[in-house]
Design an enzyme around this catalytic site. Sequence first.
Site, mmCIF file in Angstrom:
data_model
loop_
_atom_site.group_PDB
_atom_site.id
_atom_site.type_symbol
_atom_site.label_atom_id
_atom_site.label_comp_id
_atom_site.label_asym_id
_atom_site.label_seq_id
_atom_site.Cartn_x
_atom_site.Cartn_y
_atom_site.Cartn_z
ATOM 1 N N LYS A 169 0.338 -1.113 0.116
ATOM 2 C CA LYS A 169 0.380 0.205 -0.093
ATOM 3 C C LYS A 169 0.487 1.625 0.012
ATOM 4 C CE LYS A 169 -2.010 1.595 4.520
ATOM 5 N NZ LYS A 169 -1.637 3.051 4.482
ATOM 6 N N ASN A 170 1.946 1.192 1.285
ATOM 7 C CA ASN A 170 3.298 2.357 0.863
ATOM 8 C C ASN A 170 3.824 2.703 0.264
ATOM 9 O OD1 ASN A 170 1.224 2.879 3.124
ATOM 10 N ND2 ASN A 170 2.662 2.523 4.712
ATOM 11 N N ARG B 223 -5.677 10.936 4.209
ATOM 12 C CA ARG B 223 -4.398 11.571 4.764
ATOM 13 C C ARG B 223 -3.308 11.281 3.447
ATOM 14 N NH1 ARG B 223 -0.182 12.510 6.679
ATOM 15 N NH2 ARG B 223 0.510 14.128 7.773
ATOM 16 N N CYS C 86 -4.942 11.994 12.598
ATOM 17 C CA CYS C 86 -6.231 10.214 12.363
ATOM 18 C C CYS C 86 -6.294 10.393 13.749
ATOM 19 C CB CYS C 86 -5.815 9.364 11.666
ATOM 20 S SG CYS C 86 -3.783 8.804 11.784
ATOM 21 N N ARG D 178 -0.419 14.063 13.262
ATOM 22 C CA ARG D 178 0.427 14.379 11.805
ATOM 23 C C ARG D 178 0.371 15.927 10.900
ATOM 24 N NH1 ARG D 178 -1.991 9.212 9.265
ATOM 25 N NH2 ARG D 178 0.550 8.445 8.224
ATOM 26 N N PRO D 179 0.898 16.079 11.513
ATOM 27 C CA PRO D 179 0.597 17.296 10.678
ATOM 28 C C PRO D 179 1.954 17.569 9.401
ATOM 29 C CG PRO D 179 2.285 17.371 12.863
ATOM 30 C CD PRO D 179 1.903 16.205 12.710
ATOM 31 N N ILE D 180 1.941 18.561 8.128
ATOM 32 C CA ILE D 180 2.998 18.553 7.132
ATOM 33 C C ILE D 180 3.680 20.068 7.400
ATOM 34 C CG2 ILE D 180 0.504 17.161 6.397
ATOM 35 C CD1 ILE D 180 -0.155 20.693 4.662
ATOM 36 N N ASP D 181 4.752 20.564 8.346
ATOM 37 C CA ASP D 181 5.094 21.380 7.947
ATOM 38 C C ASP D 181 5.901 21.171 7.450
ATOM 39 O OD1 ASP D 181 5.212 19.439 10.839
ATOM 40 O OD2 ASP D 181 7.053 20.564 11.084
ATOM 41 N N ASP E 250 4.630 0.905 12.106
ATOM 42 C CA ASP E 250 3.604 0.055 11.179
ATOM 43 C C ASP E 250 3.366 -1.768 11.687
ATOM 44 O OD1 ASP E 250 3.257 1.584 8.696
ATOM 45 O OD2 ASP E 250 2.895 2.294 10.241
ATOM 46 N N ILE F 34 7.057 7.612 16.892
ATOM 47 C CA ILE F 34 7.205 7.773 15.618
ATOM 48 C C ILE F 34 5.691 8.612 16.368
ATOM 49 C CG2 ILE F 34 6.540 7.076 13.228
ATOM 50 C CD1 ILE F 34 8.634 6.895 14.667
ATOM 51 N N ARG G 51 -8.703 -0.781 4.231
ATOM 52 C CA ARG G 51 -8.121 0.090 3.713
ATOM 53 C C ARG G 51 -6.712 -0.008 3.313
ATOM 54 N NH1 ARG G 51 -7.798 5.976 6.910
ATOM 55 N NH2 ARG G 51 -6.460 6.441 5.261
HETATM 56 C C1 EPZ Z 1 3.755 6.932 6.250
HETATM 57 O O1 EPZ Z 1 3.082 8.216 6.967
HETATM 58 C C2 EPZ Z 1 2.946 6.219 6.084
HETATM 59 N N1 EPZ Z 1 1.563 5.969 5.398
HETATM 60 C C3 EPZ Z 1 2.649 5.118 7.011
HETATM 61 O O2 EPZ Z 1 1.767 3.754 7.271
HETATM 62 C C4 EPZ Z 1 3.862 4.924 8.569
HETATM 63 O O3 EPZ Z 1 3.429 5.409 9.723
HETATM 64 C C5 EPZ Z 1 4.360 6.163 8.608
HETATM 65 O O4 EPZ Z 1 5.015 6.673 7.235
HETATM 66 C C6 EPZ Z 1 6.049 5.831 9.079
HETATM 67 O O5 EPZ Z 1 6.869 4.977 8.618
HETATM 68 C C7 EPZ Z 1 2.066 6.079 3.339
HETATM 69 O O6 EPZ Z 1 3.206 5.564 3.686
HETATM 70 C C8 EPZ Z 1 0.361 6.571 2.961
HETATM 71 P P1 EPZ Z 1 5.791 10.533 8.277
HETATM 72 P P2 EPZ Z 1 3.770 9.337 6.524
HETATM 73 O O7 EPZ Z 1 5.309 11.992 7.391
HETATM 74 O O8 EPZ Z 1 4.731 10.426 5.728
HETATM 75 C C9 EPZ Z 1 5.656 13.917 12.472
HETATM 76 C C10 EPZ Z 1 -0.168 2.236 8.273
HETATM 77 O O9 EPZ Z 1 -0.468 1.980 8.771
HETATM 78 N N2 EPZ Z 1 5.632 14.561 10.699
HETATM 79 O O10 EPZ Z 1 7.117 9.701 7.797
HETATM 80 O O11 EPZ Z 1 2.514 10.636 7.265
HETATM 81 C C11 EPZ Z 1 4.578 12.682 12.039
HETATM 82 O O12 EPZ Z 1 3.242 13.597 13.156
HETATM 83 C C12 EPZ Z 1 -0.164 4.108 7.856
HETATM 84 O O13 EPZ Z 1 -0.169 2.119 6.573
HETATM 85 C C13 EPZ Z 1 5.941 15.917 11.288
HETATM 86 O O14 EPZ Z 1 5.536 16.266 12.820
HETATM 87 O O15 EPZ Z 1 5.096 9.412 8.360
HETATM 88 C C14 EPZ Z 1 4.430 11.497 13.045
HETATM 89 O O16 EPZ Z 1 4.194 11.777 14.647
HETATM 90 C C15 EPZ Z 1 0.305 5.016 9.191
HETATM 91 N N3 EPZ Z 1 4.843 17.108 10.420
HETATM 92 C C16 EPZ Z 1 6.303 11.337 12.676
HETATM 93 O O17 EPZ Z 1 6.231 12.812 11.786
HETATM 94 C C17 EPZ Z 1 5.249 16.707 8.675
HETATM 95 O O18 EPZ Z 1 5.303 17.605 7.995
HETATM 96 C C18 EPZ Z 1 6.314 10.112 10.726
HETATM 97 O O19 EPZ Z 1 5.432 11.079 10.489
HETATM 98 C C19 EPZ Z 1 5.739 15.437 8.645
HETATM 99 C C20 EPZ Z 1 5.964 14.279 9.916
#
Ligand code: EPZ
Length: 416
Positions: free
Chosen positions: A22-23, A92, A116, A121-124, A305, A327, A397
Amino acid sequence: MDSIQIDGGIPLQGQVKIQGSKNAALPILAATILVRGNSLIENCPKIADVFQMQALLTHLGCKISWEGNSLKVDASGVNGSRMPSEEVKAMRSSISLLGALLARTSEAVMDFPGGCVIGARPIDIHLDALKQMGVVFEEKEDVLYARTTGLEGSRISLRFPSVGATENILLAAVLAKGDTWIQNAAREPEVEALCEFLAHTGAWIEGIGTDTLHVRGVSRLTETKFRIPSDRIVAGTYLTGCMIAGGSVLLKDAPVSQMEAVLRAARSMGVQIQPVDEGLFVQTPDTLLSPGHLKTAVYPGFPTDMQSPFLAAMTVAGGESILTEVIFENRFRIVEPLRKMGADIRVSGSDVLIKGGSCLRGAEVEARELRGGAALVMAALGAVGHTTVTGSGFIYRGYENIGRDLRELGARVYSV
Ligand code: EPZ
């Protein structure tokens, strides 16, 4: 189909084919809009999140059709940059379209992707990096407006190796003017798969698989076909199902080389793991050992995960153990339902303290998110009696058909 019914206590036997990742599929499908023509995505998992992405791409002007397990995307007619609210709110990871849309149409409009249950899960990190590449953002009433007069390569250093942010920057950089460097890039296999897909279309990327990616913008990307790798998290989930229910199974096509930390943890619990040509052969001991202290980390560490599925396994292992989640800030949603099934566990900050040695009993429990829901199904396989897991929509999902897969391993599982 809103619930999954499981009669537990039956050791697993047999073999199951592991679906596509999926990812890996989601960012690669987003990347197809960078190709002004056809992309054939093979071994694409038929899961709810892929169907959502399909709806998003269709809304933006792509023509998409399934050919067996392959998804054909014709992105020659991409004419939109406004992502529809429903799909964005429902998924998301539609955020990965931001970089691709900016590269294709120089603008993007999307509802702010919410958090969620597992975290805010901010996007900064995404926004800061894209600003460095010449993107201007405005936010009005929870809608994000992004535009650029032309993406420029830049030297970007991530404060945290965010998977999604790394993917967004890659999608913005491959057609940008000049060179982009990403320091402290995420190294997850799904980022590597995206890089491989982009390279197949003619993108110039160095450092694939490392934490320093160097991208040189090119003028266009060409049509290609690409096979999605197997899903390491689905393989790991079914591994924990076998750990909990007992038995021995063959996980066909499991991406063994991407699962080292997970296999190390399982071996520390006494599980016999044998990589074979077809995938991974797993044999569970009569009693699982405690792994001591398991801690999630970014790749190649123990994946977040896999945290919930292993938590379920640790509740039945002999001896005390601790599981630490670093994480996400709220990824212990299955502690309560596991306690309802008889697990002796409690949360303390970012740790779960596990007494172990529990004999789980069937109950009615609710899935609140994807991996926690799947973990409850795995727990039910080893529970005495009948379990109902409601909220199975969360599980679909990411898992094509968890009931079909587990029945192939001899489990008594069905959906209603
Ligand atoms: C990806 O999410 C995966 N989703 C997640 O899988 C996975 O748990 C995660 O990576 C970590 O490996 C997909 O690939 C679709 P991150 P993503 O950005 O990209 C913080 C599943 O079950 N953060 O590495 O959202 C965030 O809040 C899903 O398949 C910021 O603070 O993960 C989190 O605490 C769940 N600011 C941490 O970083 C940002 O701009 C990891 O987030 C971005 C992230």
